[in-house]
Design a protein around this motif. Structure first.
Motif, PDB file in Angstrom:
ATOM      1  N   TYR A   1       9.809  -0.830   4.291  1.00  0.00           N
ATOM      2  CA  TYR A   1       9.354  -1.065   2.916  1.00  0.00           C
ATOM      3  C   TYR A   1       8.572   0.169   2.455  1.00  0.00           C
ATOM      4  CZ  TYR A   1      10.023  -6.142   3.754  1.00  0.00           C
ATOM      5  OH  TYR A   1      10.520  -7.372   4.037  1.00  0.00           O
TER       6      TYR A   1
ATOM      7  N   GLU B   1      -3.316 -15.444   9.363  1.00  0.00           N
ATOM      8  CA  GLU B   1      -2.390 -16.556   9.275  1.00  0.00           C
ATOM      9  C   GLU B   1      -1.012 -16.067   8.864  1.00  0.00           C
ATOM     10  OE1 GLU B   1      -4.023 -20.600   8.061  1.00  0.00           O
ATOM     11  OE2 GLU B   1      -4.644 -19.216   6.497  1.00  0.00           O
ATOM     12  N   ASN B   2      -0.029 -16.958   8.996  1.00  0.00           N
ATOM     13  CA  ASN B   2       1.285 -16.624   8.465  1.00  0.00           C
ATOM     14  C   ASN B   2       1.178 -16.340   6.973  1.00  0.00           C
ATOM     15  OD1 ASN B   2       2.464 -16.992  10.890  1.00  0.00           O
ATOM     16  ND2 ASN B   2       3.778 -18.670  10.255  1.00  0.00           N
ATOM     17  N   GLY B   3       1.826 -15.273   6.545  1.00  0.00           N
ATOM     18  CA  GLY B   3       1.783 -14.953   5.125  1.00  0.00           C
ATOM     19  C   GLY B   3       0.586 -14.094   4.751  1.00  0.00           C
ATOM     20  N   ALA B   4      -0.220 -13.710   5.740  1.00  0.00           N
ATOM     21  CA  ALA B   4      -1.398 -12.904   5.425  1.00  0.00           C
ATOM     22  C   ALA B   4      -1.028 -11.465   5.060  1.00  0.00           C
ATOM     23  CB  ALA B   4      -2.360 -12.904   6.614  1.00  0.00           C
ATOM     24  N   GLY B   5       0.171 -11.042   5.452  1.00  0.00           N
ATOM     25  CA  GLY B   5       0.623  -9.696   5.090  1.00  0.00           C
ATOM     26  C   GLY B   5       0.722  -8.730   6.256  1.00  0.00           C
ATOM     27  N   LYS B   6       0.668  -9.235   7.466  1.00  0.00           N
ATOM     28  CA  LYS B   6       0.706  -8.364   8.647  1.00  0.00           C
ATOM     29  C   LYS B   6       2.053  -7.658   8.788  1.00  0.00           C
ATOM     30  CE  LYS B   6       0.089 -11.941  11.309  1.00  0.00           C
ATOM     31  NZ  LYS B   6       0.096 -13.098  10.427  1.00  0.00           N
ATOM     32  N   SER B   7       3.125  -8.435   8.724  1.00  0.00           N
ATOM     33  CA  SER B   7       4.450  -7.835   8.904  1.00  0.00           C
ATOM     34  C   SER B   7       4.754  -6.848   7.788  1.00  0.00           C
ATOM     35  CB  SER B   7       5.528  -8.916   8.923  1.00  0.00           C
ATOM     36  OG  SER B   7       5.316  -9.793   9.995  1.00  0.00           O
ATOM     37  N   THR B   8       4.358  -7.201   6.587  1.00  0.00           N
ATOM     38  CA  THR B   8       4.600  -6.308   5.455  1.00  0.00           C
ATOM     39  C   THR B   8       3.917  -4.962   5.685  1.00  0.00           C
ATOM     40  OG1 THR B   8       4.706  -8.222   3.984  1.00  0.00           O
ATOM     41  CG2 THR B   8       4.349  -6.075   2.955  1.00  0.00           C
TER      42      THR B   8
ATOM     43  N   ASP C   1      14.360  -5.807   1.075  1.00  0.00           N
ATOM     44  CA  ASP C   1      13.248  -6.730   0.825  1.00  0.00           C
ATOM     45  C   ASP C   1      13.713  -8.116   0.392  1.00  0.00           C
ATOM     46  OD1 ASP C   1      14.098  -5.840  -1.556  1.00  0.00           O
ATOM     47  OD2 ASP C   1      12.201  -4.943  -2.202  1.00  0.00           O
ATOM     48  N   ASP C   2      14.995  -8.446   0.651  1.00  0.00           N
ATOM     49  CA  ASP C   2      15.421  -9.832   0.475  1.00  0.00           C
ATOM     50  C   ASP C   2      14.685 -10.685   1.479  1.00  0.00           C
ATOM     51  OD1 ASP C   2      17.202  -9.296  -1.465  1.00  0.00           O
ATOM     52  OD2 ASP C   2      18.971  -9.288  -0.183  1.00  0.00           O
ATOM     53  N   LYS C   3      14.281 -11.874   1.037  1.00  0.00           N
ATOM     54  CA  LYS C   3      13.613 -12.725   2.007  1.00  0.00           C
ATOM     55  C   LYS C   3      14.604 -13.644   2.672  1.00  0.00           C
ATOM     56  CE  LYS C   3       9.647 -14.679   1.838  1.00  0.00           C
ATOM     57  NZ  LYS C   3       8.414 -15.325   1.447  1.00  0.00           N
TER      58      LYS C   3
ATOM     59  N   GLN D   1       9.343  -9.041  14.107  1.00  0.00           N
ATOM     60  CA  GLN D   1       9.061 -10.449  14.348  1.00  0.00           C
ATOM     61  C   GLN D   1      10.345 -11.195  14.677  1.00  0.00           C
ATOM     62  OE1 GLN D   1       6.640 -11.970  11.240  1.00  0.00           O
ATOM     63  NE2 GLN D   1       6.334 -13.936  12.218  1.00  0.00           N
TER      64      GLN D   1
ATOM     65  N   ALA E   1       1.190  -8.910  -1.408  1.00  0.00           N
ATOM     66  CA  ALA E   1       1.287  -9.057   0.047  1.00  0.00           C
ATOM     67  C   ALA E   1       0.220  -8.237   0.764  1.00  0.00           C
ATOM     68  CB  ALA E   1       2.676  -8.654   0.523  1.00  0.00           C
TER      69      ALA E   1
ATOM     70  N   PHE F   1       5.225  -8.107  -3.869  1.00  0.00           N
ATOM     71  CA  PHE F   1       6.571  -8.652  -3.964  1.00  0.00           C
ATOM     72  C   PHE F   1       6.567  -9.472  -5.231  1.00  0.00           C
ATOM     73  CE2 PHE F   1       6.476  -8.189   0.729  1.00  0.00           C
ATOM     74  CZ  PHE F   1       7.558  -7.341   0.819  1.00  0.00           C
TER      75      PHE F   1
ATOM     76  N   VAL G   1       3.934 -12.108  -5.532  1.00  0.00           N
ATOM     77  CA  VAL G   1       3.008 -12.138  -4.393  1.00  0.00           C
ATOM     78  C   VAL G   1       2.367 -10.764  -4.216  1.00  0.00           C
ATOM     79  CG1 VAL G   1       2.741 -12.740  -1.963  1.00  0.00           C
ATOM     80  CG2 VAL G   1       4.725 -13.578  -3.216  1.00  0.00           C
TER      81      VAL G   1
HETATM   82  N1  LIG Z   1      10.765  -9.444   1.281  1.00  0.00           N
HETATM   83  C1  LIG Z   1       9.850 -10.192   0.661  1.00  0.00           C
HETATM   84  N2  LIG Z   1      10.044 -10.612  -0.614  1.00  0.00           N
HETATM   85  C2  LIG Z   1       9.121 -11.365  -1.227  1.00  0.00           C
HETATM   86  N3  LIG Z   1       7.971 -11.767  -0.683  1.00  0.00           N
HETATM   87  C3  LIG Z   1       7.722 -11.404   0.591  1.00  0.00           C
HETATM   88  C4  LIG Z   1       8.649 -10.603   1.326  1.00  0.00           C
HETATM   89  N4  LIG Z   1       8.140 -10.395   2.562  1.00  0.00           N
HETATM   90  C5  LIG Z   1       6.955 -11.025   2.594  1.00  0.00           C
HETATM   91  N5  LIG Z   1       6.701 -11.637   1.409  1.00  0.00           N
HETATM   92  C6  LIG Z   1       5.481 -12.383   1.080  1.00  0.00           C
HETATM   93  O1  LIG Z   1       4.390 -11.555   1.326  1.00  0.00           O
HETATM   94  C7  LIG Z   1       3.351 -12.264   1.981  1.00  0.00           C
HETATM   95  C8  LIG Z   1       3.044 -11.625   3.303  1.00  0.00           C
HETATM   96  O2  LIG Z   1       4.099 -11.852   4.199  1.00  0.00           O
HETATM   97  P1  LIG Z   1       4.160 -11.273   5.678  1.00  0.00           P
HETATM   98  O3  LIG Z   1       3.799  -9.836   5.646  1.00  0.00           O
HETATM   99  O4  LIG Z   1       5.453 -11.639   6.263  1.00  0.00           O
HETATM  100  O5  LIG Z   1       2.987 -12.090   6.390  1.00  0.00           O
HETATM  101  P2  LIG Z   1       2.626 -12.227   7.933  1.00  0.00           P
HETATM  102  O6  LIG Z   1       3.446 -11.284   8.726  1.00  0.00           O
HETATM  103  O7  LIG Z   1       1.161 -11.941   8.012  1.00  0.00           O
HETATM  104  O8  LIG Z   1       2.903 -13.647   8.300  1.00  0.00           O
HETATM  105  C9  LIG Z   1       3.826 -13.696   2.065  1.00  0.00           C
HETATM  106  O9  LIG Z   1       3.306 -14.396   0.972  1.00  0.00           O
HETATM  107  C10 LIG Z   1       5.311 -13.588   1.969  1.00  0.00           C
HETATM  108  O10 LIG Z   1       5.825 -14.760   1.391  1.00  0.00           O
END
Ligand SMILES: Nc1ncnc2c1ncn2[C@@H]1O[C@H](COP(=O)(O)OP(=O)(O)O)[C@@H](O)[C@H]1O
Ligand SMILES: [Mg+2]
Lengths: 513, 323
Positions: free
Chosen positions: A61, A45-52, B321-323, A93, A26, A21, A24
């Motif tokens: 995505y 942890e949060n932000g580890a990239g699981k949801s992505t 992919d908007d946050k 989530q 991800a 991203f 980042v």
């Molecule tokens: N749509 C997005 N645009 C920009 N950055 C993103 C987006 N989605 C996630 N990120 C970044 O990617 C990283 C992984 O996020 P995420 O997959 O949501 O983590 P998790 O689910 O493990 O908590 C984080 O640093 C988050 O800030």
């Protein structure tokens, strides 16, 4: 839990997945395999990239690079339509429900092969039948926004069942539920898994990991750091350690621990989420004294954020009291809290810490411009501001071309130093710092930590919220561990053990350790 | 003249006046239901009026004229769609720009598409044929409601269009998708719906209906071409969308109320009555009613959990992919 045979080809195989991203990374060359009938717990942890990673598997995505195989075949998943056709369904989530539409409409929304006028009577019947079979009580005609959080989660599950998904992705499905609702949900999931469906299960709750999963995979900062069978895991804290990872230890200068008078006193704090549900702050009580750093540990999302917001006037609480510098400051405005001597280093530094388009100088003076130090008769004295800003830039070694540069052009570490400089300069005895070193490089991290300790040595009362145990063990005097909005325990940092803290963070009660 | 007659005439005038509003409002309801606010209605309607009139003037074919009006309306809303959906521009200034551009261009072309004998001006020209009222025997003789059965083909078509628009929105799978995209685009996307495609489609359809609404003025109501002949109807449409609470079925009520107020003035004059209400008051009363309606709806929404609320994503752009 059933035994698993893993000799056949995986139903899902993700190979070398990378996803950026803006700014980042991800996911960084992540591999993942899921076998038929297997439950894979995906941790991190949060932000580890699981949801992505999971959003790429369902086609929401697109990966920058890497390949996905489903049931042995290389597939191109460009939209959720594609993944649904492959039998993959995801509970996201955050709820994916249209609030003003009915349960039945939400369940069939966007489904392929639906007739021009969907036969609602038939659909209702099928939903009722499914909900009976799995014990998921829902009323198909109810409107989503009239449902409780638990009921909404049931609708999400029905969406998967209705489409006949046999590869389930569950992204923290129990995170928003009360313990009772979570237990019910888990029973339903067990029924679904008993039918031979496979699942990827993301959760922060270790008991769920141990109960459900065959395999555990840990992501840290976008990288897959470990995959192992759940039964080889002996201690829960090993998982916590794997997720959090280890950090370089610095030796920081600090004076001896001589706490003085009480500066912060929090009693029985209660905060409920807006839409109802379980409390985000549940019966929180603690005190912080002069010359003391009170660390708050916990996996992100367990109420630390809300606690810091309550302390700084940003979150209204539903019960309990907060007294700061001897004054009752419960549910006061942020300005009143600032005037009571509280400084705040917010978690979201870009959005809440600085105004990106304003200059470094203006950002530094943002808390002082109304005082006689920088203005007279409501007119800001530019000359005084310049001198003031230059002094802080020097003192905190903020790397910027000059004080007129827009803050948004600085590096993360220097933005954080700008905030730190402003907050420490204006500090009236209390500092609330939330994830102050998150995302910073080694040097900036050290500077931030050293500055926080310096404040404590000067007699400040500091609340430090951090997701890194190492940081807390190094910087804090006392450590409180939060889990699901509660403080599990408060320990002295000097005799705290990482393992013990890890268990508390995972929700294991003190008496069970 | 008796009262029955007066009311019948008023209703007839209301229907004639309201037809153009109803087409454009149904169109704008659909556009806004997907989350796109198109403030370009005034410009698009005027372009539709011009396109329809000049086609009818040059070919004498009214149906070709309607098609041209829809084509032009669709094209202008496509510009809006491109700006707001693809380029993610702010929808308010984009719509205002469409209105200003459309109004200006229509007036410019109106002085150039006419015959040489009239200095190429379309103003003052007549068309060979127009959509005139068609009376249905017996039905049209009934007092008051007889007015419903002595209208132009364009109005008769609305008797089908409005119920269909309502049915389509609330009973079909496509309507479900429209509502989901404007309410929660992220959810729609997670269900495999292309938010971008849906928004494009209904923004263009909305513009086509607005073009048609404009053509109703120049091919039936007036029928002629005059500079700025929509005279703010595009803005009334925006108010009507709110007034009908984004429900295409309720467009009927709004259109009758607003069309009625505007016609009242004419009917009073035609009836030879002294002007009791100043014409300026009638001119601004649609907007006054909108203000009152907005305030009332806010109160109702607070009590009834947003049943009259605007689509939640109205006016916002979306990318997955908007946050
Ligand atoms: N749509 C997005 N645009 C920009 N950055 C993103 C987006 N989605 C996630 N990120 C970044 O990617 C990283 C992984 O996020 P995420 O997959 O949501 O983590 P998790 O689910 O493990 O908590 C984080 O640093 C988050 O800030
Ligand atoms: Mg996540």
């Amino acid at each position: 839990m059933s035994e698993l045979t893993t000799d056949e080809t995986p139903v899902v195989r993700m190979v070398n997945i990378t996803k950026h991203f803006p700014g980042v990374l991800a996911n960084d060359q992540v591999d993942l395999a899921l076998h038929r009938g297997e439950v894979l717990a995906l941790l991190g942890e949060n932000g580890a990239g699981k949801s992505t990673l999971m959003n790429m598997l369902v086609g929401l995505y697109q990966a920058d690079s890497g390949e996905i195989f489903v049931k042995g075949e290389l597939v191109d998943i460009n939209s959720p339509q594609d993944s649904m056709a492959l039998g993959i369904g995801m509970i996201h989530q955050e709820f994916m429900l249209v609030g003003n539409m009915s349960v039945a409409e939400n369940i069939v929304l966007g489904m392929k092969g639906l007739p021009f006028v969907p036969p609602m009577a038939e659909i209702r019947e099928k939903i009722t039948e499914l909900s009976k079979r799995y014990g998921l009580q829902v009323y198909p005609d109810k409107i989503i926004q009239d449902l409780s959080v638990g009921e909404q989660q049931r609708v999400e599950i029905l969406k998967l069942l209705y489409r006949g998904a046999d590869i389930l992705i569950l992204d923290e499905p129990t995170a928003v539920l009360t313990p009772g609702e979570a237990r019910d949900l888990n029973e339903i999931l067990k029924k679904m898994l008993a039918e031979g469906k496979s699942a990827i299960f993301i959760t922060h709750k270790m008991d769920e990991v141990m109960e459900f999963s065959h395999t555990v995979q840990v992501l840290r900062r976008g990288k897959s750091v470990s995959v192992c069978p759940t039964k080889t895991i002996e201690r829960v804290q090993d998982l916590a350690n794997m997720m959090v990872g280890r950090d370089i230890l610095f030796s920081l200068e600090r004076g001896s621990y001589n706490p003085g008078a009480t500066k912060i006193e929090v009693k029985d704090l209660l905060a409920l989420p807006v839409g109802g549900g379980k409390p985000v702050l549940d019966n929180i009580s603690f005190t912080v004294r002069e010359g003391e750093i009170f660390g708050v540990a916990g996996v992100a999302g367990n109420g630390q954020q809300q606690l810091s917001e309550a302390l700084t006037g940003l979150l209204k609480v539903n019960g309990g009291t907060i007294s700061l510098n001897g004054k009752d400051m419960t549910n006061k405005t942020p300005l009143q809290v600032i005037k009571a001597g509280v400084s705040h280093i917010p978690a979201d530094r870009g959005r809440m810490g600085v105004v990106g388009d304003m200059s470094v100088g203006d950002n530094l003076s943002m808390k002082k411009y109304r005082t006689s130090e920088l203005s007279a008769h409501n007119i800001i004295k530019r000359g005084l501001v310049r001198k003031f800003a230059d002094r802080l830039i020097d003192l905190f070694t903020i790397k910027t071309p000059n004080q007129d540069t827009s803050v948004k052009f600085l590096s993360g570490g220097n933005i954080q130093k700008t905030i730190l400089a402003r907050e420490i300069d204006s500090c009236g005895g209390i500092l609330v710092a939330v994830y102050p070193s998150r995302g910073l490089d080694v040097g900036a991290t050290e500077a931030v930590r050293q500055n926080i300790i310096k404040q404590r040595d000067k007699g400040c009362a500091v609340v430090l919220v951090s997701e890194e145990l190492e940081e807390l063990l190094m910087v804090a005097d006392k450590i409180a561990v939060m889990f699901e909005g509660r403080i599990m325990d408060i320990v002295d940092a000097k005799d705290a053990k990482t393992e013990e803290l890890g268990m508390l963070m995972a929700g294991v009660e003190r008496r069970d350790i | 003249m008796n009262m029955l007659d007066f009311i019948t005439k008023l209703l007839a005038a209301t229907l004639a006046m309201g037809t153009s509003l109803a087409y454009a409002t149904v169109g704008e309801v659909y556009t806004q239901k997907t989350g796109i606010l198109n403030l370009g209605m005034e410009g698009i309607m005027l372009m539709g009026a011009l396109a329809g009139f000049s086609t009818a003037f040059n070919t004498g074919n009214l149906y070709l004229a309607l098609m041209m009006a829809m084509l032009v309306g669709g094209f202008f809303s496509l510009i809006h769609a491109f700006l707001c959906i693809t380029m993610r521009a702010n929808q308010v200034p984009a719509g205002l720009a469409i209105t200003m551009f459309g109004t200006g261009l229509a007036n410019f072309l109106g002085e150039r598409l006419g015959p040489a004998s009239n200095g190429y001006n379309l103003t003052g020209m007549n068309i060979p044929d127009k959509f005139s009222n068609i009376a249905i025997p017996f039905l049209s003789d009934i007092p008051i409601i007889g007015a419903l059965f002595d209208v132009s083909l364009l109005t008769y078509a609305l008797y089908i269009l409005i119920p269909f628009a309502w049915f389509f929105m609330y009973k079909t799978k496509h309507g479900m998708v429209v509502r989901a995209v404007g309410e929660n685009p992220r959810t729609a996307a997670s269900m495999g719906i292309s938010v971008t495609r849906i928004r494009y489609v209904y923004t263009v359809i909305g513009g086509m209906l607005a073009g048609l609404g404009g053509a109703c003025l120049s091919l039936s109501f007036t029928p002629s071409w005059n500079e700025g002949m929509t005279s703010g109807k595009g803005w009334i449409v925006i108010a009507l969308v709110i007034f009908s609470t984004w429900n295409p079925g309720r467009v009927v009520i709004g259109t009758l109320v607003f069309g009625g107020i505007t016609s009242l003035q004419f009917s009073l004059q035609a009836a030879g009555l002294k002007m009791v209400i100043p014409s300026q008051f009638l001119g601004f009363s649609p907007y006054l009613i909108t203000l009152v309606a907005l305030a009332a709806m806010t109160i109702i929404n607070q009590k009834k959990r947003g049943s009259f609320a605007s689509p939640s994503a109205l006016g916002t752009s979306f990318a997955i992919d908007d946050k």
